[in-house]
Motif scaffolding. Structure first.
Motif, PDB file in Angstrom:
ATOM      1  N   LEU A  87       0.831  -1.207   0.000  1.00  0.00           N
ATOM      2  CA  LEU A  87       0.000   0.000   0.000  1.00  0.00           C
ATOM      3  C   LEU A  87       0.868   1.260   0.000  1.00  0.00           C
ATOM      4  CD1 LEU A  87      -2.731   1.462   0.245  1.00  0.00           C
ATOM      5  CD2 LEU A  87      -2.483   1.261   2.738  1.00  0.00           C
ATOM      6  N   VAL A  88       1.842   1.321   0.901  1.00  0.00           N
ATOM      7  CA  VAL A  88       2.678   2.519   1.025  1.00  0.00           C
ATOM      8  C   VAL A  88       3.456   2.771  -0.270  1.00  0.00           C
ATOM      9  CG1 VAL A  88       4.625   3.542   2.261  1.00  0.00           C
ATOM     10  CG2 VAL A  88       2.839   2.363   3.540  1.00  0.00           C
ATOM     11  N   LEU A  89       4.010   1.724  -0.840  1.00  0.00           N
ATOM     12  CA  LEU A  89       4.770   1.883  -2.077  1.00  0.00           C
ATOM     13  C   LEU A  89       3.880   2.342  -3.228  1.00  0.00           C
ATOM     14  CD1 LEU A  89       7.131  -1.216  -1.851  1.00  0.00           C
ATOM     15  CD2 LEU A  89       7.719   1.175  -1.435  1.00  0.00           C
ATOM     16  N   GLU A  90       2.652   1.842  -3.262  1.00  0.00           N
ATOM     17  CA  GLU A  90       1.738   2.243  -4.328  1.00  0.00           C
ATOM     18  C   GLU A  90       1.268   3.689  -4.138  1.00  0.00           C
ATOM     19  OE1 GLU A  90       0.039   2.107  -7.908  1.00  0.00           O
ATOM     20  OE2 GLU A  90       1.437   0.665  -7.054  1.00  0.00           O
ATOM     21  N   VAL A  91       1.070   4.111  -2.880  1.00  0.00           N
ATOM     22  CA  VAL A  91       0.728   5.515  -2.615  1.00  0.00           C
ATOM     23  C   VAL A  91       1.841   6.403  -3.154  1.00  0.00           C
ATOM     24  CG1 VAL A  91       0.511   7.276  -0.790  1.00  0.00           C
ATOM     25  CG2 VAL A  91      -0.777   5.145  -0.620  1.00  0.00           C
ATOM     26  N   TYR A  92       3.079   6.031  -2.892  1.00  0.00           N
ATOM     27  CA  TYR A  92       4.238   6.797  -3.357  1.00  0.00           C
ATOM     28  C   TYR A  92       4.269   6.850  -4.889  1.00  0.00           C
ATOM     29  CZ  TYR A  92       9.147   8.061  -4.075  1.00  0.00           C
ATOM     30  OH  TYR A  92      10.292   8.669  -4.476  1.00  0.00           O
ATOM     31  N   ARG A  93       4.123   5.694  -5.533  1.00  0.00           N
ATOM     32  CA  ARG A  93       4.131   5.633  -7.004  1.00  0.00           C
ATOM     33  C   ARG A  93       3.005   6.475  -7.598  1.00  0.00           C
ATOM     34  NH1 ARG A  93       4.606   0.114  -6.487  1.00  0.00           N
ATOM     35  NH2 ARG A  93       6.713  -0.621  -6.793  1.00  0.00           N
ATOM     36  N   TYR A  94       1.825   6.326  -7.017  1.00  0.00           N
ATOM     37  CA  TYR A  94       0.628   7.033  -7.489  1.00  0.00           C
ATOM     38  C   TYR A  94       0.841   8.547  -7.405  1.00  0.00           C
ATOM     39  CZ  TYR A  94      -4.362   8.356  -7.621  1.00  0.00           C
ATOM     40  OH  TYR A  94      -5.573   8.916  -7.933  1.00  0.00           O
ATOM     41  N   GLU A  95       1.354   9.007  -6.282  1.00  0.00           N
ATOM     42  CA  GLU A  95       1.609  10.432  -6.104  1.00  0.00           C
ATOM     43  C   GLU A  95       2.662  10.941  -7.081  1.00  0.00           C
ATOM     44  OE1 GLU A  95       0.177  12.883  -3.755  1.00  0.00           O
ATOM     45  OE2 GLU A  95      -1.233  11.327  -4.318  1.00  0.00           O
ATOM     46  N   MET A  96       3.724  10.157  -7.276  1.00  0.00           N
ATOM     47  CA  MET A  96       4.771  10.550  -8.219  1.00  0.00           C
ATOM     48  C   MET A  96       4.190  10.673  -9.634  1.00  0.00           C
ATOM     49  SD  MET A  96       7.840  10.856  -6.774  1.00  0.00           S
ATOM     50  CE  MET A  96       9.271  10.183  -7.593  1.00  0.00           C
ATOM     51  N   GLN A  97       3.318   9.750  -9.993  1.00  0.00           N
ATOM     52  CA  GLN A  97       2.705   9.792 -11.330  1.00  0.00           C
ATOM     53  C   GLN A  97       1.822  11.014 -11.477  1.00  0.00           C
ATOM     54  OE1 GLN A  97       3.476   7.405 -13.897  1.00  0.00           O
ATOM     55  NE2 GLN A  97       2.653   9.175 -14.973  1.00  0.00           N
ATOM     56  N   GLN A  98       1.068  11.370 -10.414  1.00  0.00           N
ATOM     57  CA  GLN A  98       0.204  12.552 -10.458  1.00  0.00           C
ATOM     58  C   GLN A  98       1.040  13.804 -10.703  1.00  0.00           C
ATOM     59  OE1 GLN A  98      -3.235  12.187 -10.299  1.00  0.00           O
ATOM     60  NE2 GLN A  98      -2.584  10.068 -10.324  1.00  0.00           N
ATOM     61  N   VAL A  99       2.158  13.923  -9.988  1.00  0.00           N
ATOM     62  CA  VAL A  99       3.056  15.072 -10.157  1.00  0.00           C
ATOM     63  C   VAL A  99       3.600  15.093 -11.585  1.00  0.00           C
ATOM     64  CG1 VAL A  99       5.270  16.075  -9.445  1.00  0.00           C
ATOM     65  CG2 VAL A  99       3.691  15.208  -7.722  1.00  0.00           C
ATOM     66  N   ALA A 100       4.031  13.939 -12.063  1.00  0.00           N
ATOM     67  CA  ALA A 100       4.605  13.853 -13.409  1.00  0.00           C
ATOM     68  C   ALA A 100       3.583  14.246 -14.477  1.00  0.00           C
ATOM     69  CB  ALA A 100       5.123  12.438 -13.665  1.00  0.00           C
ATOM     70  N   ASP A 101       2.354  13.779 -14.340  1.00  0.00           N
ATOM     71  CA  ASP A 101       1.330  14.028 -15.350  1.00  0.00           C
ATOM     72  C   ASP A 101       1.007  15.512 -15.520  1.00  0.00           C
ATOM     73  OD1 ASP A 101       1.174  11.326 -15.823  1.00  0.00           O
ATOM     74  OD2 ASP A 101      -0.697  11.027 -14.714  1.00  0.00           O
ATOM     75  N   THR A 102       1.211  16.304 -14.466  1.00  0.00           N
ATOM     76  CA  THR A 102       0.865  17.725 -14.566  1.00  0.00           C
ATOM     77  C   THR A 102       1.786  18.475 -15.521  1.00  0.00           C
ATOM     78  OG1 THR A 102       2.195  18.316 -12.624  1.00  0.00           O
ATOM     79  CG2 THR A 102      -0.138  17.842 -12.249  1.00  0.00           C
ATOM     80  N   ALA A 103       2.988  17.964 -15.792  1.00  0.00           N
ATOM     81  CA  ALA A 103       3.923  18.669 -16.673  1.00  0.00           C
ATOM     82  C   ALA A 103       3.328  18.870 -18.059  1.00  0.00           C
ATOM     83  CB  ALA A 103       5.245  17.914 -16.758  1.00  0.00           C
ATOM     84  N   ALA A 104       2.862  17.793 -18.671  1.00  0.00           N
ATOM     85  CA  ALA A 104       2.281  17.885 -20.017  1.00  0.00           C
ATOM     86  C   ALA A 104       1.010  18.731 -20.000  1.00  0.00           C
ATOM     87  CB  ALA A 104       1.995  16.489 -20.562  1.00  0.00           C
ATOM     88  N   GLN A 105       0.205  18.598 -18.940  1.00  0.00           N
ATOM     89  CA  GLN A 105      -1.031  19.380 -18.838  1.00  0.00           C
ATOM     90  C   GLN A 105      -0.726  20.876 -18.788  1.00  0.00           C
ATOM     91  OE1 GLN A 105      -2.748  17.681 -15.297  1.00  0.00           O
ATOM     92  NE2 GLN A 105      -3.020  15.679 -16.261  1.00  0.00           N
ATOM     93  N   LEU A 106       0.273  21.257 -18.004  1.00  0.00           N
ATOM     94  CA  LEU A 106       0.645  22.670 -17.896  1.00  0.00           C
ATOM     95  C   LEU A 106       1.175  23.212 -19.219  1.00  0.00           C
ATOM     96  CD1 LEU A 106       2.315  22.630 -14.369  1.00  0.00           C
ATOM     97  CD2 LEU A 106       0.240  23.881 -14.986  1.00  0.00           C
ATOM     98  N   LEU A 107       1.946  22.403 -19.942  1.00  0.00           N
ATOM     99  CA  LEU A 107       2.496  22.854 -21.225  1.00  0.00           C
ATOM    100  C   LEU A 107       1.407  23.099 -22.269  1.00  0.00           C
ATOM    101  CD1 LEU A 107       5.759  20.740 -21.613  1.00  0.00           C
ATOM    102  CD2 LEU A 107       5.589  23.247 -21.505  1.00  0.00           C
ATOM    103  N   GLN A 108       0.252  22.462 -22.107  1.00  0.00           N
ATOM    104  CA  GLN A 108      -0.843  22.662 -23.062  1.00  0.00           C
ATOM    105  C   GLN A 108      -1.505  24.025 -22.893  1.00  0.00           C
ATOM    106  OE1 GLN A 108      -3.480  19.344 -22.490  1.00  0.00           O
ATOM    107  NE2 GLN A 108      -2.084  17.890 -23.470  1.00  0.00           N
ATOM    108  N   THR A 109      -1.416  24.606 -21.684  1.00  0.00           N
ATOM    109  CA  THR A 109      -2.172  25.833 -21.408  1.00  0.00           C
ATOM    110  C   THR A 109      -1.304  27.026 -21.016  1.00  0.00           C
ATOM    111  OG1 THR A 109      -2.469  25.117 -19.106  1.00  0.00           O
ATOM    112  CG2 THR A 109      -4.218  24.541 -20.669  1.00  0.00           C
ATOM    113  N   ARG A 110       0.017  26.820 -20.884  1.00  0.00           N
ATOM    114  CA  ARG A 110       0.878  27.903 -20.439  1.00  0.00           C
ATOM    115  C   ARG A 110       2.147  27.982 -21.272  1.00  0.00           C
ATOM    116  NH1 ARG A 110      -2.254  26.054 -16.772  1.00  0.00           N
ATOM    117  NH2 ARG A 110      -2.824  27.043 -14.814  1.00  0.00           N
ATOM    118  N   ALA A 111       2.778  29.145 -21.240  1.00  0.00           N
ATOM    119  CA  ALA A 111       4.088  29.294 -21.883  1.00  0.00           C
ATOM    120  C   ALA A 111       5.064  28.360 -21.163  1.00  0.00           C
ATOM    121  CB  ALA A 111       4.557  30.739 -21.757  1.00  0.00           C
ATOM    122  N   PRO A 112       6.088  27.860 -21.867  1.00  0.00           N
ATOM    123  CA  PRO A 112       6.998  26.882 -21.262  1.00  0.00           C
ATOM    124  C   PRO A 112       7.621  27.314 -19.926  1.00  0.00           C
ATOM    125  CG  PRO A 112       7.370  26.965 -23.609  1.00  0.00           C
ATOM    126  CD  PRO A 112       6.398  28.064 -23.293  1.00  0.00           C
TER     127      PRO A 112
END
Length: 198
Positions: free
Chosen positions: A58-83
């Motif tokens: 459970l703890v390891l998956e919480v960590y992985r899940y959170e890391m993925q959420q942080v990572a996913d925001t990069a592409a989302q931000l690039l779609q709507t903001r200047a680099p």
């Protein structure tokens, strides 16, 4: 077929609910009882243990899940903001994550003591995220050319020195503003901006 898809979607929702509750509970107390997490997530013990056979999983998956959420925001931000704006906002998200992860530190230490540390868990998605942001900024001429992911990691390492139980936000903002200024120094676009200001 439709029933099977509905069951899969339901199972996925249960899993995500468990992870969301677990993040809150484990941040509050590293030894939060699994039965409490299951109850607050609204799932039975069988469903819980089918997804996460033990505390470490459970703890390891919480960590992985959170890391993925942080990572996913990069592409989302690039779609709507200047680099450069996307990079700076992503660094704020990373700071928020760093403080949440600090709250999970004891649970993570216990869970990874037998698994050789956290380095390999979720590091890939976050590295890909800031590499994407650095590349977009280099192409736009908003940061100095030739920066590597290692340079970036070293530059932001101070985040992990902040006390999550203190008033960390102003210090993180100041640190990340300094990092951003350093990334911009020598950028192809800054010379013309400087000339325009004169």
């Amino acid at each position: 077929m439709r029933e099977e898809a509905a069951l899969r979607a339901d199972a996925q929702r249960n899993r995500e609910r468990i992870l969301e509750v677990a993040l809150v509970e484990l941040t509050r107390a590293a030894d939060a009882p699994l039965s409490v997490i299951a109850k607050k997530a609204g799932v039975g013990q069988g469903t819980f243990y089918r997804n996460f056979p033990n505390r470490e999983a459970l703890v390891l998956e919480v960590y992985r899940y959170e890391m993925q959420q942080v990572a996913d925001t990069a592409a989302q931000l690039l779609q709507t903001r200047a680099p450069d704006r996307a990079l700076r906002e992503w660094m704020d998200r990373l700071a928020q994550y760093a403080m949440a992860k600090a709250g999970l530190a004891a649970a993570l230490r216990n869970a990874t003591s037998e698994h050789g540390g956290l380095a390999q868990l979720g590091h890939g998605p976050v590295t890909r995220a800031f590499t994407l942001l650095l590349n977009a900024n280099e192409e736009a001429g908003t940061i100095r050319p030739g920066l590597t992911p290692d340079d970036f990691v070293l530059a932001i390492a101070g985040l992990w020195q902040l006390d999550p139980h203190s008033d960390w936000q102003p210090r993180a903002t100041r640190l990340l503003d300094l990092v951003m200024d350093g990334l911009r120094a020598g950028a192809p676009g800054t010379a013309s901006q400087g000339d325009a200001r004169r």
